[in-house]
Design a protein around this motif. Sequence first.
Motif, short mmCIF file in Angstrom:
data_model
loop_
_atom_site.label_atom_id
_atom_site.label_comp_id
_atom_site.label_asym_id
_atom_site.label_seq_id
_atom_site.Cartn_x
_atom_site.Cartn_y
_atom_site.Cartn_z
N TYR A 115 -22.64 38.09 -55.27
CA TYR A 115 -22.38 39.24 -54.42
C TYR A 115 -22.52 38.86 -52.94
N THR A 116 -21.65 39.45 -52.13
CA THR A 116 -21.77 39.36 -50.67
C THR A 116 -22.09 40.75 -50.17
N ILE A 117 -23.32 40.94 -49.66
CA ILE A 117 -23.80 42.28 -49.33
C ILE A 117 -24.24 42.35 -47.88
N THR A 118 -23.71 43.34 -47.17
CA THR A 118 -24.18 43.69 -45.84
C THR A 118 -24.85 45.06 -45.92
N PHE A 119 -26.10 45.15 -45.49
CA PHE A 119 -26.88 46.39 -45.60
C PHE A 119 -27.56 46.63 -44.26
N GLN A 120 -27.03 47.58 -43.48
CA GLN A 120 -27.51 47.76 -42.10
C GLN A 120 -27.71 49.23 -41.77
N ASP A 121 -28.56 49.46 -40.76
CA ASP A 121 -28.69 50.81 -40.22
C ASP A 121 -27.66 51.03 -39.11
N GLY A 122 -27.74 52.18 -38.45
CA GLY A 122 -26.75 52.51 -37.43
C GLY A 122 -26.79 51.64 -36.19
N TYR A 123 -27.85 50.83 -36.04
CA TYR A 123 -27.98 49.95 -34.89
C TYR A 123 -27.64 48.50 -35.22
N GLY A 124 -27.18 48.27 -36.45
CA GLY A 124 -26.83 46.91 -36.85
C GLY A 124 -27.99 46.09 -37.35
N ASN A 125 -29.15 46.73 -37.57
CA ASN A 125 -30.32 46.01 -38.09
C ASN A 125 -30.26 45.93 -39.61
N ASP A 126 -30.68 44.80 -40.16
CA ASP A 126 -30.71 44.65 -41.61
C ASP A 126 -31.73 45.61 -42.22
N MET A 127 -31.36 46.17 -43.37
CA MET A 127 -32.22 47.10 -44.09
C MET A 127 -32.69 46.47 -45.40
N SER A 128 -33.76 47.02 -45.96
CA SER A 128 -34.24 46.59 -47.26
C SER A 128 -34.44 47.82 -48.13
N LEU A 129 -34.49 47.61 -49.46
CA LEU A 129 -34.67 48.72 -50.39
C LEU A 129 -36.02 49.40 -50.19
N GLU A 130 -37.02 48.64 -49.75
CA GLU A 130 -38.36 49.19 -49.57
C GLU A 130 -38.38 50.28 -48.50
N GLU A 131 -37.41 50.29 -47.62
CA GLU A 131 -37.40 51.26 -46.53
C GLU A 131 -36.77 52.60 -46.91
N LEU A 132 -36.16 52.68 -48.09
CA LEU A 132 -35.44 53.89 -48.47
C LEU A 132 -36.39 54.97 -48.97
N THR A 133 -36.05 56.22 -48.64
CA THR A 133 -36.79 57.37 -49.13
C THR A 133 -35.80 58.41 -49.65
N GLU A 134 -36.31 59.41 -50.36
CA GLU A 134 -35.47 60.45 -50.93
C GLU A 134 -34.68 61.17 -49.84
N TRP A 135 -33.41 61.44 -50.14
CA TRP A 135 -32.45 62.11 -49.26
C TRP A 135 -31.87 61.23 -48.16
N ASP A 136 -32.25 59.96 -48.11
CA ASP A 136 -31.53 59.04 -47.22
C ASP A 136 -30.09 58.91 -47.73
#
Length: 401
Positions: free
Chosen positions: A283-304
Amino acid sequence: PDDPLTYNQAVKMLVCALGYGVYAQTKGGYPTGYLLAAAERRLDKNVTLKGEEWVVKSDAALLVYNALDTNLMEATGFGSETTYDVTPGNTPLSRYHKIEKRTGQVKGIKELKLQPGLKIGTDEIVIDSTLYHTAKQGLAELVGCSVEFYCRTDTEPEEILSIRPRRNKNTVLTISLDNVLSASGMNITYRDGEDKEREARLTVGTDILYNNAPIERYDPADFLGQEGSLRLIDADGDEQYDVLMIDVSKDFIVKTVDLANCMVYDMFDPSSPLLIDRDDPQYTITFQDGYGNDMSLEELTEWDVLTVMKSHDGKQLKIFYSNSEAEGTVESMETSNGALALVIDGKRYETSASFRKNNKVSLKDTGLFILNANHKIAAYRRGTSESTQLGYLIDAQAISA
């Protein structure tokens, strides 16, 4: 050398430097013959000076710029009758600086390729069938377009120094999927900005990309009624589109996250979890927030909200995170071609296709409206409204009569 220079003098100097002095003499000599020779080679393009007017630095720069791509005239035969020839591509830039001006269609960069199998590394670009090195950034918008560029020919691979779309060559059409009415084979029917029905026709052999990955053919079911857009490019001016880029996204409203298995479960469709395993090499995965910062699964919460763009084979994913919200009351609702917009406390918001599929909302509804990465409403958490008052039962007991 410090004396002022007239336009006639400047033209003669350039004409002679380019090898056209003898030719200019046959056209009438100074100044008429030199002015004619300059005009034939378009050395006077965009120059407004005449005759004995003084040349300033900006005028001189324009004259020299026009001369850079002019083919040199060189003596090829000597003796009683010297002969002169002009070789296409033999310009001051190529002769003295090993720089050539070329044209072609951009076939791909590392992140975006029109055709499968293209091997393109970082800081590389393919134009037609040639791989070039380039330090230029922001080239994704040029993929599929006809361009003109300058490149050094004494490097391996050759290096692009400047690049831009060719004037009057490219027609780019972007259509929101909300406005696509139908698609079949070579034809795509849509509504334009004036709500008129139009048709875009593809050419034979159109390059097709689905979420930035090349595919052989498209299936209308892959994008009709979905969230996203079509980008069509006519790179040769024949009024048929050579490139079709299909961008489709889906919103996942986070319910729970399974960190052990790298799974995100959706609030409305828990039976189809999203796999985000960056350690899996397939897999080739890009996962970023609105500022272009890399995100991780640990940062997710309900309703994100995760706005996901997935390639046709599921191997390439672009995921954009948002936790933005809008709180208020629905004051009005607008519908057009299946799209829905809500005015909440005086501010207008478009809704995503995922919202329209999974949520029901009415006038005067009050609550928390969850926004995706495109600032569209993706979900709704109901609150109170004038027509609906909700309460919680804290305690109760039976009272005997």
